[in-house]
Design an enzyme around this catalytic site. Sequence first.
Site, PDB file in Angstrom:
ATOM      1  N   TYR A  71      -9.779   4.867 -12.041  1.00 49.47           N
ATOM      2  CA  TYR A  71      -9.655   5.626 -10.786  1.00 49.47           C
ATOM      3  C   TYR A  71      -9.568   7.132 -11.008  1.00 49.47           C
ATOM      4  CZ  TYR A  71      -7.584   1.079  -9.436  1.00 49.47           C
ATOM      5  OH  TYR A  71      -7.307  -0.240  -9.238  1.00 49.47           O
TER       6      TYR A  71
ATOM      7  N   GLY B  46       0.762  -1.243   0.000  1.00 47.73           N
ATOM      8  CA  GLY B  46       0.000   0.000   0.000  1.00 47.73           C
ATOM      9  C   GLY B  46       0.790   1.290   0.000  1.00 47.73           C
TER      10      GLY B  46
ATOM     11  N   CYS C 156     -13.855   2.877 -28.191  1.00 48.61           N
ATOM     12  CA  CYS C 156     -15.161   3.524 -28.267  1.00 48.61           C
ATOM     13  C   CYS C 156     -15.786   3.663 -26.884  1.00 48.61           C
ATOM     14  CB  CYS C 156     -16.062   2.724 -29.193  1.00 48.61           C
ATOM     15  SG  CYS C 156     -15.313   2.574 -30.811  1.00 48.61           S
TER      16      CYS C 156
ATOM     17  N   TYR D 259       0.220  -1.889 -12.070  1.00 49.79           N
ATOM     18  CA  TYR D 259      -1.194  -1.868 -12.446  1.00 49.79           C
ATOM     19  C   TYR D 259      -1.378  -1.267 -13.844  1.00 49.79           C
ATOM     20  CZ  TYR D 259      -1.291  -2.854  -7.521  1.00 49.79           C
ATOM     21  OH  TYR D 259      -1.041  -3.426  -6.312  1.00 49.79           O
TER      22      TYR D 259
ATOM     23  N   GLY E 262       3.900  -3.467  -3.792  1.00 53.56           N
ATOM     24  CA  GLY E 262       3.786  -3.714  -5.224  1.00 53.56           C
ATOM     25  C   GLY E 262       4.158  -2.444  -5.955  1.00 53.56           C
ATOM     26  N   ARG E 263       3.233  -1.500  -5.926  1.00 55.40           N
ATOM     27  CA  ARG E 263       3.408  -0.225  -6.627  1.00 55.40           C
ATOM     28  C   ARG E 263       4.717   0.492  -6.287  1.00 55.40           C
ATOM     29  NH1 ARG E 263      -1.231   2.770  -7.902  1.00 55.40           N
ATOM     30  NH2 ARG E 263      -2.237   1.530  -6.284  1.00 55.40           N
TER      31      ARG E 263
ATOM     32  N   ARG F 151      -5.763   2.772 -15.474  1.00 54.25           N
ATOM     33  CA  ARG F 151      -5.865   3.570 -14.243  1.00 54.25           C
ATOM     34  C   ARG F 151      -6.592   4.911 -14.412  1.00 54.25           C
ATOM     35  NH1 ARG F 151      -2.249   5.303 -11.534  1.00 54.25           N
ATOM     36  NH2 ARG F 151      -3.124   4.826  -9.509  1.00 54.25           N
TER      37      ARG F 151
HETATM   38  C1  LIG Z   1      -2.757  -5.228  -3.836  1.00 54.44           C
HETATM   39  C2  LIG Z   1      -2.217  -5.779  -2.601  1.00 54.44           C
HETATM   40  C3  LIG Z   1      -0.893  -5.475  -2.227  1.00 54.44           C
HETATM   41  C4  LIG Z   1      -0.012  -4.521  -2.985  1.00 54.44           C
HETATM   42  O1  LIG Z   1      -0.484  -3.205  -2.908  1.00 54.44           O
HETATM   43  P1  LIG Z   1       0.438  -1.996  -3.408  1.00 54.44           P
HETATM   44  O2  LIG Z   1      -0.424  -0.820  -3.185  1.00 54.44           O
HETATM   45  O3  LIG Z   1       0.733  -2.235  -4.852  1.00 54.44           O
HETATM   46  O4  LIG Z   1       1.667  -1.984  -2.577  1.00 54.44           O
HETATM   47  C5  LIG Z   1      -0.393  -6.094  -1.098  1.00 54.44           C
HETATM   48  N1  LIG Z   1      -1.134  -6.949  -0.362  1.00 54.44           N
HETATM   49  C6  LIG Z   1      -2.416  -7.254  -0.696  1.00 54.44           C
HETATM   50  C7  LIG Z   1      -3.176  -8.211   0.151  1.00 54.44           C
HETATM   51  C8  LIG Z   1      -2.996  -6.677  -1.819  1.00 54.44           C
HETATM   52  O5  LIG Z   1      -4.256  -6.969  -2.131  1.00 54.44           O
END
Ligand SMILES: *Cc1c(COP(=O)(O)O)cnc(C)c1O
Length: 438
Positions: free
Chosen positions: A339, A258, A367, A396, A298-299, A335
């Site tokens: 969002y 996150g 379209c 993403y 992740g991000r 995205r």
């Molecule tokens: C999506 C997700 C992540 C990664 O989130 P990021 O915002 O990309 O760091 C980690 N853990 C869980 C359980 C997720 O669903």
Amino acid sequence: MKADRPPERPPGFVYRSDKRLFRKPEPTLYAEQVSLAKLAERYGTPLYVYSATAIRERYREFDGAFKGSEHTICYSVKANSNLTILRLLARQGAGFDIVSGGELHRVLEISHKAAARTVFSGVGKLAAEMDLALHTGILMFNVESASELELLAARAAHLRKRARFAIRANPDVTAETHPYISTGLHEHKFGVPWRGVWELYRRGDSARYLQAAGVSVHIGSQITEVAPFREAMERVASLVRSLRTDKHDIRYVDAGGGLGIFYEQDNDSPFSKLAKQYAKALLASLKPLGVHLLLEPGRAIVGPAGVLLTRVIYRKRNDGKQFVVVDAAMTDLLRPSLYDAYHEIVPVVLRSNAGAREEVDVVGPVCETGDFFARGRQLHAVEEGDLLAILDAGAYGMALASNYNTRRRPAEVLVDGTRVRLVRRRESIRDLLAPERT
Ligand SMILES: *Cc1c(COP(=O)(O)O)cnc(C)c1O
């Protein structure tokens, strides 16, 4: 002039003037040592380009922030699941956070060793997916409901495989992010409400093949303040203490992912600083517990390490409005449509004769009115045929790509210094039609 220079994303993507080639070179956006204009020529557009150096650097900075505390980084596969990128991260020592059996297959494809450092999250795990994970011997299951726990106990008993589990507890903290990617409130489908957690640990630990091993949370995505993480960990720490009092052997805390990135800003605040603040916020309450910390970024690892390269097909004017129609679409990078997300868009070649900035909508060929990358944006003037780079598309981006409008998904290229590798070829129409019958 300098102030008007478009943003860059070092060390992956910076403007260079190649003086060996031209006397008065026009600054061109490079991926490390390779010109994006050359890559577009060679592989076509739309094209995802990733920087291996940027991924490694961000991984090391994130990892370094937790130095001195026992931890494992379980990279969130769903952010960007390209096999070459997974392998690059596994070589750095990463484990993985998966949310499906398909993602586990990806991990197994690149490293059986990394599979032992893998945690399995998600609200809808199927029996077959559990079985695969049980056979693989993953590190831990993050369980999200009583029914899931029951099914896991049954599958583990059937296969006679022991499974470590954590309950994904919902800490009920508010994180300032888009409502679609906020997950830590009781009205969200994720996790188990706090008051129901103890009962699940009791049931889990009484099942012969299950073993309570951790507590997990994930409060959302694209969170750029560390306060919500600190708050969630305070709640987690008291939960761990309480569960240990109840004789559950809690050795892991999975803090989820996150941590956000700064889509709207030039890279003036280094990532290492944010990573350190984040680590400090988590460790404040966890350190005294002596738990092994699991992290699921992740991000933050791959986001700024990728761009989506696209070419301007047409310019058009509808009454007063200027449109730049590009060959990439919402099918390649969802995205902005999903969002209303902001991505910087910069010209690949900074032409010296380019006009002033102008206000445009950058849109794709699909379209749908929602098929846009920017609306009412001040951009460097562009002409038909020009190349644009959409920044911070490493997370993403390709992962959410689709074949809507029977569009082929883009190719992906990984640059490492001067080295270029096509890590996913562009789909062919034949690929798309293959599963269908006439
Ligand atoms: C999506 C997700 C992540 C990664 O989130 P990021 O915002 O990309 O760091 C980690 N853990 C869980 C359980 C997720 O669903």
